[in-house]
Design a protein around this motif. Structure first.
Motif, PDB file in Angstrom:
ATOM      1  N   THR A   1       0.943  -1.229   0.013  1.00  0.00           N
ATOM      2  CA  THR A   1       0.014   0.011  -0.171  1.00  0.00           C
ATOM      3  C   THR A   1       0.905   1.303  -0.078  1.00  0.00           C
ATOM      4  OG1 THR A   1      -0.089  -0.052   2.445  1.00  0.00           O
ATOM      5  CG2 THR A   1      -2.005  -1.141   1.278  1.00  0.00           C
ATOM      6  N   SER A   2       0.258   2.485  -0.193  1.00  0.00           N
ATOM      7  CA  SER A   2       0.971   3.528  -0.197  1.00  0.00           C
ATOM      8  C   SER A   2       1.682   4.090   1.172  1.00  0.00           C
ATOM      9  CB  SER A   2       0.195   4.886  -0.474  1.00  0.00           C
ATOM     10  OG  SER A   2      -0.721   5.255   0.607  1.00  0.00           O
ATOM     11  N   CYS A   3       1.363   3.581   2.319  1.00  0.00           N
ATOM     12  CA  CYS A   3       1.654   3.451   3.584  1.00  0.00           C
ATOM     13  C   CYS A   3       1.699   5.273   4.102  1.00  0.00           C
ATOM     14  CB  CYS A   3       3.161   3.051   3.865  1.00  0.00           C
ATOM     15  SG  CYS A   3       3.040   1.168   3.819  1.00  0.00           S
ATOM     16  N   ASP A   4       0.926   6.164   3.524  1.00  0.00           N
ATOM     17  CA  ASP A   4       0.734   7.516   3.692  1.00  0.00           C
ATOM     18  C   ASP A   4      -0.181   7.791   4.954  1.00  0.00           C
ATOM     19  OD1 ASP A   4       1.375  10.053   3.266  1.00  0.00           O
ATOM     20  OD2 ASP A   4       0.668   9.979   1.076  1.00  0.00           O
ATOM     21  N   LEU A   5       0.047   8.907   5.266  1.00  0.00           N
ATOM     22  CA  LEU A   5      -0.592   9.435   6.537  1.00  0.00           C
ATOM     23  C   LEU A   5      -0.486  10.914   6.614  1.00  0.00           C
ATOM     24  CD1 LEU A   5       2.276  10.405   8.204  1.00  0.00           C
ATOM     25  CD2 LEU A   5       2.318   7.867   8.641  1.00  0.00           C
ATOM     26  N   LYS A   6      -1.246  11.391   7.632  1.00  0.00           N
ATOM     27  CA  LYS A   6      -1.136  12.675   8.076  1.00  0.00           C
ATOM     28  C   LYS A   6      -0.056  12.877   9.150  1.00  0.00           C
ATOM     29  CE  LYS A   6      -6.174  13.760   7.743  1.00  0.00           C
ATOM     30  NZ  LYS A   6      -6.891  12.555   7.604  1.00  0.00           N
ATOM     31  N   TRP A   7       0.622  14.273   9.082  1.00  0.00           N
ATOM     32  CA  TRP A   7       1.880  14.647   9.908  1.00  0.00           C
ATOM     33  C   TRP A   7       1.663  15.950  10.163  1.00  0.00           C
ATOM     34  CZ3 TRP A   7       5.531  17.951   8.201  1.00  0.00           C
ATOM     35  CH2 TRP A   7       5.722  18.245   7.139  1.00  0.00           C
ATOM     36  N   ARG A   8       2.169  16.364  11.500  1.00  0.00           N
ATOM     37  CA  ARG A   8       2.472  17.875  11.826  1.00  0.00           C
ATOM     38  C   ARG A   8       3.657  17.875  12.965  1.00  0.00           C
ATOM     39  NH1 ARG A   8      -2.344  18.415  13.747  1.00  0.00           N
ATOM     40  NH2 ARG A   8      -2.047  17.608  15.893  1.00  0.00           N
ATOM     41  N   GLU A   9       4.719  18.743  12.751  1.00  0.00           N
ATOM     42  CA  GLU A   9       5.449  19.054  13.588  1.00  0.00           C
ATOM     43  C   GLU A   9       5.256  20.407  14.505  1.00  0.00           C
ATOM     44  OE1 GLU A   9       9.679  18.919  12.184  1.00  0.00           O
ATOM     45  OE2 GLU A   9       9.080  18.074  10.751  1.00  0.00           O
ATOM     46  N   ALA A  10       4.735  19.887  15.661  1.00  0.00           N
ATOM     47  CA  ALA A  10       4.170  21.241  16.334  1.00  0.00           C
ATOM     48  C   ALA A  10       4.416  20.997  17.933  1.00  0.00           C
ATOM     49  CB  ALA A  10       2.695  21.589  15.960  1.00  0.00           C
ATOM     50  N   ASP A  11       5.214  20.102  18.378  1.00  0.00           N
ATOM     51  CA  ASP A  11       5.502  19.901  19.603  1.00  0.00           C
ATOM     52  C   ASP A  11       4.208  19.200  20.375  1.00  0.00           C
ATOM     53  OD1 ASP A  11       8.126  20.677  19.552  1.00  0.00           O
ATOM     54  OD2 ASP A  11       7.808  22.694  20.436  1.00  0.00           O
ATOM     55  N   ASP A  12       3.363  18.467  19.863  1.00  0.00           N
ATOM     56  CA  ASP A  12       2.322  17.686  20.286  1.00  0.00           C
ATOM     57  C   ASP A  12       2.859  16.903  21.207  1.00  0.00           C
ATOM     58  OD1 ASP A  12      -0.559  17.455  18.590  1.00  0.00           O
ATOM     59  OD2 ASP A  12       1.280  18.277  17.483  1.00  0.00           O
ATOM     60  N   ARG A  13       2.112  16.869  22.672  1.00  0.00           N
ATOM     61  CA  ARG A  13       2.254  15.594  23.457  1.00  0.00           C
ATOM     62  C   ARG A  13       1.499  14.541  22.954  1.00  0.00           C
ATOM     63  NH1 ARG A  13      -0.586  17.666  27.171  1.00  0.00           N
ATOM     64  NH2 ARG A  13      -2.508  16.242  27.672  1.00  0.00           N
ATOM     65  N   GLU A  14       2.236  13.031  22.946  1.00  0.00           N
ATOM     66  CA  GLU A  14       1.459  12.085  22.500  1.00  0.00           C
ATOM     67  C   GLU A  14       1.785  11.148  23.751  1.00  0.00           C
ATOM     68  OE1 GLU A  14       2.921   8.425  19.228  1.00  0.00           O
ATOM     69  OE2 GLU A  14       4.226   9.952  19.806  1.00  0.00           O
ATOM     70  N   ARG A  15       0.066  10.449  23.651  1.00  0.00           N
ATOM     71  CA  ARG A  15       0.220   9.175  24.526  1.00  0.00           C
ATOM     72  C   ARG A  15      -0.116   8.096  23.823  1.00  0.00           C
ATOM     73  NH1 ARG A  15      -4.010  11.582  27.854  1.00  0.00           N
ATOM     74  NH2 ARG A  15      -2.516  12.478  28.864  1.00  0.00           N
ATOM     75  N   LEU A  16       1.022   7.207  24.139  1.00  0.00           N
ATOM     76  CA  LEU A  16       0.509   5.639  23.329  1.00  0.00           C
ATOM     77  C   LEU A  16       0.015   4.710  24.259  1.00  0.00           C
ATOM     78  CD1 LEU A  16       4.076   6.829  22.529  1.00  0.00           C
ATOM     79  CD2 LEU A  16       3.466   4.970  21.115  1.00  0.00           C
ATOM     80  N   TRP A  17      -1.245   4.555  23.824  1.00  0.00           N
ATOM     81  CA  TRP A  17      -2.198   3.721  24.618  1.00  0.00           C
ATOM     82  C   TRP A  17      -1.735   2.100  24.441  1.00  0.00           C
ATOM     83  CZ3 TRP A  17      -4.845   5.002  28.910  1.00  0.00           C
ATOM     84  CH2 TRP A  17      -5.194   6.178  29.082  1.00  0.00           C
ATOM     85  N   VAL A  18      -1.603   1.347  25.360  1.00  0.00           N
ATOM     86  CA  VAL A  18      -1.423  -0.207  25.155  1.00  0.00           C
ATOM     87  C   VAL A  18      -2.773  -0.688  24.865  1.00  0.00           C
ATOM     88  CG1 VAL A  18      -0.742  -2.259  26.170  1.00  0.00           C
ATOM     89  CG2 VAL A  18       0.376  -0.262  26.704  1.00  0.00           C
ATOM     90  N   ALA A  19      -2.889  -1.392  23.429  1.00  0.00           N
ATOM     91  CA  ALA A  19      -4.089  -1.801  22.914  1.00  0.00           C
ATOM     92  C   ALA A  19      -3.993  -3.247  23.100  1.00  0.00           C
ATOM     93  CB  ALA A  19      -4.366  -1.383  21.519  1.00  0.00           C
ATOM     94  N   ALA A  20      -2.970  -3.964  23.508  1.00  0.00           N
ATOM     95  CA  ALA A  20      -2.824  -5.292  23.572  1.00  0.00           C
ATOM     96  C   ALA A  20      -1.924  -5.639  24.792  1.00  0.00           C
ATOM     97  CB  ALA A  20      -2.443  -5.874  22.391  1.00  0.00           C
ATOM     98  N   PRO A  21      -2.757  -5.675  26.020  1.00  0.00           N
ATOM     99  CA  PRO A  21      -1.933  -5.708  27.307  1.00  0.00           C
ATOM    100  C   PRO A  21      -1.045  -6.829  27.733  1.00  0.00           C
ATOM    101  CG  PRO A  21      -4.089  -5.432  27.845  1.00  0.00           C
ATOM    102  CD  PRO A  21      -3.967  -5.121  26.386  1.00  0.00           C
TER     103      PRO A  21
END
Length: 240
Positions: A112-132
């Motif tokens: 696939t294209s593997c494309d996405l949206k992106w932004r460099e703006a110092d966002d806080r990121e929270r990575l939630w564990v979806a498969a504990p």
């Protein structure tokens, strides 16, 4: 002992003083360093080495390949990509990090294209564990919080993951499938989103733990590559 090769195009480190300050030994050097501390035999390879550092000798002894690229996806030679792909199909593990989503090898394996949206703006990121219960999330709490990161947002044009291990939320409101596993042939693949070059993400102990876990998970299974093509019967076939 597992043999791990950390591949990095190593271009940002040469062009951007901020990146070289955060990663004085290169992103590849930092990742290889904590993998070695975890007990792996960890080496590195970079774009400007002969054969991009991925000679037959290097690839044949590599159990798991870690891939980071961004500026120079197009400079990676197609014949090297095909060699890496064959090794993955034959059982070598592949960990694709951050902007490696747009690498030739990841796009080839995903189809696939593997494309996405992106932004460099110092966002806080929270990575939630979806498969504990997944081994890649071992030792991680409910989430990992990063004070500043580049935003990646849906839709992420990838095939549906075999397993979704992490989902990110960003301060600007977006979400993203940030930890995705796949199997291709005999090989295991893990895509892990964090790691923009101007943030110290790979110094974060929880991010390091995820990558260490992923290397263990992606190690090759001890089995032969399947045989394809015309096959002789295992038992006599009764004539009708």
């Amino acid at each position: 002992m597992l043999n791990v090769t950390v591949w990095n195009e190593n271009r940002h480190e040469k062009r951007n003083p901020k990146v070289s300050e955060i990663y004085p030994n290169g992103i590849h050097g930092t990742i290889a360093g904590f993998l070695a501390e975890a007990g792996f035999q960890a080496g590195t390879a970079t774009l400007d080495e002969p054969e991009h550092g991925l000679t037959d000798e290097v690839l044949n002894r590599t159990d798991v390949l870690v891939w980071w690229g961004h500026l120079a996806h197009g400079d990676v030679k197609d014949e090297i990509v095909e060699k890496v792909k064959r090794r993955v199909l034959n059982g070598m593990g592949l960990i694709v990090l951050h902007s490696g989503h747009f690498s030739k090898i990841f796009k080839s394996l995903m189809g696939t294209s593997c494309d996405l949206k992106w932004r460099e703006a110092d966002d806080r990121e929270r990575l939630w564990v979806a498969a504990p219960g997944h081994p890649i999330a071992e030792g991680i709490g409910e989430y990992i919080e990063l004070e500043k990161e580049e935003m990646y947002g849906e839709h992420f044009d990838i095939p549906a993951p075999d397993e979704l291990v992490f989902i990110s939320w960003f301060e600007g409101g977006e979400v993203f499938r940030s930890g995705c596993t796949y199997s291709r042939g005999n090989g295991k693949i893990f895509y892990f989103r964090p790691g923009h070059e101007t943030y110290p993400t790979y110094h974060n102990k929880e991010i390091q733990r995820v990558i260490v876990n992923a290397v263990k998970w992606a190690q090759p299974a001890n089995r032969a590559y399947p045989v394809y093509g015309n096959a002789k019967p295992l038992e006599p076939i009764s004539a009708k």
